[in-house]
Write a protein that holds these residues in place. Structure first.
Motif, PDB file in Angstrom:
ATOM      1  N   GLY A 119       1.072  -1.278   0.006  1.00  0.00           N
ATOM      2  CA  GLY A 119       0.455  -0.084   0.049  1.00  0.00           C
ATOM      3  C   GLY A 119       0.439   1.109   0.042  1.00  0.00           C
ATOM      4  N   LYS A 166       3.662   1.669  -4.438  1.00  0.00           N
ATOM      5  CA  LYS A 166       5.068   0.936  -5.535  1.00  0.00           C
ATOM      6  C   LYS A 166       3.802   0.936  -6.752  1.00  0.00           C
ATOM      7  CE  LYS A 166       6.072  -2.507  -3.292  1.00  0.00           C
ATOM      8  NZ  LYS A 166       4.722  -2.416  -1.927  1.00  0.00           N
ATOM      9  N   SER A 167       3.001  -0.246  -7.005  1.00  0.00           N
ATOM     10  CA  SER A 167       2.975  -0.163  -8.068  1.00  0.00           C
ATOM     11  C   SER A 167       2.002   0.988  -8.713  1.00  0.00           C
ATOM     12  CB  SER A 167       1.626  -1.123  -7.940  1.00  0.00           C
ATOM     13  OG  SER A 167       1.367  -1.991  -7.250  1.00  0.00           O
ATOM     14  N   THR A 168       0.982   1.689  -7.852  1.00  0.00           N
ATOM     15  CA  THR A 168       0.461   3.408  -8.861  1.00  0.00           C
ATOM     16  C   THR A 168       1.594   3.848  -9.882  1.00  0.00           C
ATOM     17  OG1 THR A 168      -0.863   3.567  -6.871  1.00  0.00           O
ATOM     18  CG2 THR A 168      -0.748   4.656  -8.005  1.00  0.00           C
TER      19      THR A 168
HETATM   20  N1  LIG Z   1      -7.708   2.045  -8.403  1.00  0.00           N
HETATM   21  C1  LIG Z   1      -7.951   3.071  -6.642  1.00  0.00           C
HETATM   22  N2  LIG Z   1      -9.338   3.362  -6.392  1.00  0.00           N
HETATM   23  C2  LIG Z   1      -8.912   3.780  -4.663  1.00  0.00           C
HETATM   24  N3  LIG Z   1      -7.714   3.412  -4.079  1.00  0.00           N
HETATM   25  C3  LIG Z   1      -6.724   3.059  -4.678  1.00  0.00           C
HETATM   26  C4  LIG Z   1      -6.441   2.546  -6.072  1.00  0.00           C
HETATM   27  N4  LIG Z   1      -5.599   1.574  -6.463  1.00  0.00           N
HETATM   28  C5  LIG Z   1      -4.914   2.033  -5.254  1.00  0.00           C
HETATM   29  N5  LIG Z   1      -4.976   2.471  -4.538  1.00  0.00           N
HETATM   30  C6  LIG Z   1      -4.401   2.104  -3.239  1.00  0.00           C
HETATM   31  O1  LIG Z   1      -3.398   3.445  -3.046  1.00  0.00           O
HETATM   32  C7  LIG Z   1      -2.765   2.115  -2.530  1.00  0.00           C
HETATM   33  C8  LIG Z   1      -1.009   2.211  -2.854  1.00  0.00           C
HETATM   34  O2  LIG Z   1      -2.140   0.980  -3.904  1.00  0.00           O
HETATM   35  P1  LIG Z   1      -0.729   0.625  -4.859  1.00  0.00           P
HETATM   36  O3  LIG Z   1      -1.455  -0.473  -5.778  1.00  0.00           O
HETATM   37  O4  LIG Z   1       0.184   2.111  -5.278  1.00  0.00           O
HETATM   38  O5  LIG Z   1       0.271  -0.043  -4.077  1.00  0.00           O
HETATM   39  P2  LIG Z   1       1.608  -1.255  -3.858  1.00  0.00           P
HETATM   40  O6  LIG Z   1       2.536  -0.303  -3.278  1.00  0.00           O
HETATM   41  O7  LIG Z   1       1.824  -1.596  -5.113  1.00  0.00           O
HETATM   42  O8  LIG Z   1       1.694  -2.155  -2.779  1.00  0.00           O
HETATM   43  P3  LIG Z   1       1.267  -4.012  -2.268  1.00  0.00           P
HETATM   44  O9  LIG Z   1       2.487  -4.033  -2.623  1.00  0.00           O
HETATM   45  O10 LIG Z   1       0.659  -4.586  -1.550  1.00  0.00           O
HETATM   46  O11 LIG Z   1       1.354  -4.428  -3.680  1.00  0.00           O
HETATM   47  C9  LIG Z   1      -3.076   1.895  -1.246  1.00  0.00           C
HETATM   48  O12 LIG Z   1      -4.030   1.885  -0.374  1.00  0.00           O
HETATM   49  C10 LIG Z   1      -4.633   1.660  -2.386  1.00  0.00           C
HETATM   50  O13 LIG Z   1      -5.388   1.213  -1.160  1.00  0.00           O
END
Ligand SMILES: Nc1ncnc2c1ncn2[C@@H]1O[C@H](COP(=O)(O)OP(=O)(O)OP(=O)(O)O)[C@@H](O)[C@H]1O
Ligand SMILES: [Mg+2]
Lengths: 301, 252
Positions: free
Chosen positions: A37, A40-42
């Motif tokens: 969360g 990273k993916s974002t």
């Molecule tokens: N489409 C969306 N709508 C609302 N919130 C989102 C959306 N996509 C991601 N988030 C929120 O944004 C935050 C970051 O998400 P992200 O997927 O970038 O995390 P991450 O670092 O890749 O996590 P992980 O290691 O679990 O994959 C999270 O709190 C997630 O719930």
């Protein structure tokens, strides 16, 4: 080179990426590391414009990606998505051929490329080319996902936890294979993981994120030796940081002239490997291939 | 060597497919035979129901009745597939989500009235003949087709759609190459439901002048000729059996 400038992304009133600026150097692996969360993916999705940034920009080789047609941009960038996402109605070969087919390669060239990639990810083509994704194990599917991202030989590669579904042995194998391929081909990679060991093993540069903020970035050793704050220090293993550091230092760098008994370690062995050898042999020095020895004293220095 | 094995294997598969289809082919042939033979059964029906003139329904050939029956079903279901499919695609796009409530309203209204009632309402508006029947079947088929298509599209896993976009597919290409093929089995089951219901329901269209296999039955009831009722009922019964054989899929 990929350059992120002041990237911001907000969902509702939650800021999930907060003013992140970072550059991923040419031909290097930049690891985005952080707890679940942390955004990273974002960030990865904003690089190939799968989602729009609220503000800020992404530059590839001094070109603003906002000025590139998104589909053209994405065909240039290999992407291994978290969750694999193979096309269930296509066989493995067709999945891998996705981007080359999109780019209009001739059939023969596509077939040859698919075979080459299957070999590269250790899935014998005669056994796997015709299989459906539903017939693959999680690890096999992940490898097909990697082959698919590499198919059109993109110079830029985004990888979102590509090795997460693998058992430790396969994982280590593929990590090493990946590192070798990346060094040979000079691809520029942005690699997402929440696994510290993987970040240390693969990253030329590590960027640590928390709650959408970039906390610290630099070569892995730098984060390990000079953590910017307690969060970084904790994330990098607290008490185990010393051992982790040994994995990043090459044995050759501490070698001194001399001789020691027992099998020689490979020239590219880490200090961690050297310590391991001393522990298992009950000695205080080990010899390296290509000459020199590492002593316990030098290791502790 | 392996080629020979493969080809005999393929022949075996083809043969078992024919065997599985055998009842369907036989009943189909019998159905056609009954349609063609019906005009020549005058002596039989004259003996069974003496005094009926003519003994066999003769205001149109039975083949033409069956063709019209199938055409009515085909047009209605075809149109419902087109409209329902388009509606399902729209409501599953990010920009079309706001269309979901009206689409749901229209499709469920279409199915909440029995086709007979819809016919009664339509005739004063569009007149007698095939048109009100086609419209009634269309309205009835819209719900299962739209619902199944929408469910199929929504069931496409998010990572698969993300991968398609990440590989550089346009939204169109993703729809055509990824979403529709994956949604198809479910969408098809909705279309089958509409076909099966419509094949039976089309019969009542004959009460408002549509030419179907129900026409001799209505005619026989109105003019008190039990022979006509039988002549319509026999092919209809066979059609029902055909329907079962064609669309009943092996359960796994
Ligand atoms: N489409 C969306 N709508 C609302 N919130 C989102 C959306 N996509 C991601 N988030 C929120 O944004 C935050 C970051 O998400 P992200 O997927 O970038 O995390 P991450 O670092 O890749 O996590 P992980 O290691 O679990 O994959 C999270 O709190 C997630 O719930
Ligand atoms: Mg993620």
């Amino acid at each position: 080179m990929i350059e992120l400038r002041h990237l911001v992304k907000t969902y509702g009133d939650v800021a999930v990426v907060r003013d992140v600026s970072l550059s991923a150097p040419e031909a290097a692996v930049t690891v985005l590391l952080g707890p679940p969360g942390s955004g990273k993916s974002t960030i990865l999705r904003m690089i190939n414009r799968l989602i729009p940034a609220d503000s800020g920009s992404v530059w590839i080789d001094d070109e603003d990606t906002a000025a590139i047609h998104p589909e053209a941009l994405r065909r240039r960038i290999g992407y291994v998505i978290q969750g694999v996402g193979l096309f269930p109605h296509w066989n493995v070969a067709r999945n891998i051929a996705t981007v080359p087919a999109l780019l209009g390669w001739p059939r023969k060239r596509i077939a040859a490329r698919v075979e080459q990639l299957l070999d590269m990810v250790n899935l014998p083509p005669d056994r796997f080319a015709e299989k459906r994704p539903s017939e693959l194990s999680g690890g096999q599917a992940q490898r097909v996902g990697i082959a698919r991202a590499l198919a059109a030989d993109p110079s830029l590669l985004l990888m979102d936890e590509p090795f997460s579904a693998l058992d430790p042995v396969t994982r280590r194998d593929l990590q090493q294979a990946f590192r070798r391929i990346q060094r040979d081909t000079g691809k520029t990679v942005v690699f997402v993981t929440h696994d510290l060991e993987e970040a240390l093993l693969l990253g030329d540069q590590v960027a640590l994120l928390r709650d959408g903020k970039l906390i610290q970035h630099g070569p892995p050793l730098q984060l390990l030796e000079h953590p910017a704050d307690d969060f970084v220090a904790d994330y990098f293993g607290g008490a185990a940081a010393g051992l982790r550091r040994l994995t990043l230092l090459s044995a050759a760098s501490r070698a001194v002239p001399g001789e020691a008994g027992g099998a020689r370690l490979p020239a590219q062995a880490s200090l961690h490997d050297a310590l391991e050898a001393m522990l298992s042999r009950g000695t205080e020095s080990v010899a390296l291939e290509g000459g020199g020895v590492v002593t316990l004293k030098a290791l502790l220095a | 060597m392996s080629g020979v094995v493969a080809s005999t294997e393929r022949a075996g598969i083809a043969k078992s497919a024919v065997l599985r289809r055998l009842p369907l082919l036989l009943v189909g042939a019998a159905f056609l035979g009954v349609l063609l033979a019906m005009p020549h059964t005058g002596p039989l029906f004259a003996w069974a129901f003496p005094g009926t003139i003519p003994p066999v329904y003769d205001r149109g050939s039975f083949v033409a009745l069956a063709a019209s029956h199938l055409a009515i079903v085909g047009i209605a279901v075809g149109a419902a597939t087109f409209c329902g499919g388009a509606a399902a695609i729209v409501v599953t796009r990010s920009w079309g989500a706001s269309a979901a409530p009206p689409v749901q309203l229209i499709t469920s209204v279409g199915q909440s009235f029995p086709p007979a009632a819809v016919l009664a309402v339509l005739v004063p508006m569009v007149g007698f003949g095939a048109v009100p029947t086609v419209l009634a079947l269309f309205a009835y088929g819209l719900l299962p087709i739209t619902e199944n298509m929408e469910a199929g599209l929504r069931a496409v896993p998010a990572p698969v759609k993300e991968a398609a976009a990440a590989m550089g597919f346009s939204a169109w290409r993703t729809l055509l190459l990824v979403e529709l093929p994956l949604a198809w089995p479910q969408a098809f089951s909705g279309i089958l439901t509409a076909i099966v219901v419509s094949l039976g329901t089309a019969t009542i269209g004959s009460t408002v002048g549509a030419l179907t296999l129900g026409t001799p039955i209505i005619d026989g009831l109105v003019t008190n000729k039990p022979g006509f009722v039988l002549q319509g009922a026999l092919p209809l019964a066979m059609l029902a059996v055909l329907k079962e054989l064609a669309f009943a899929r092996p359960r796994r």
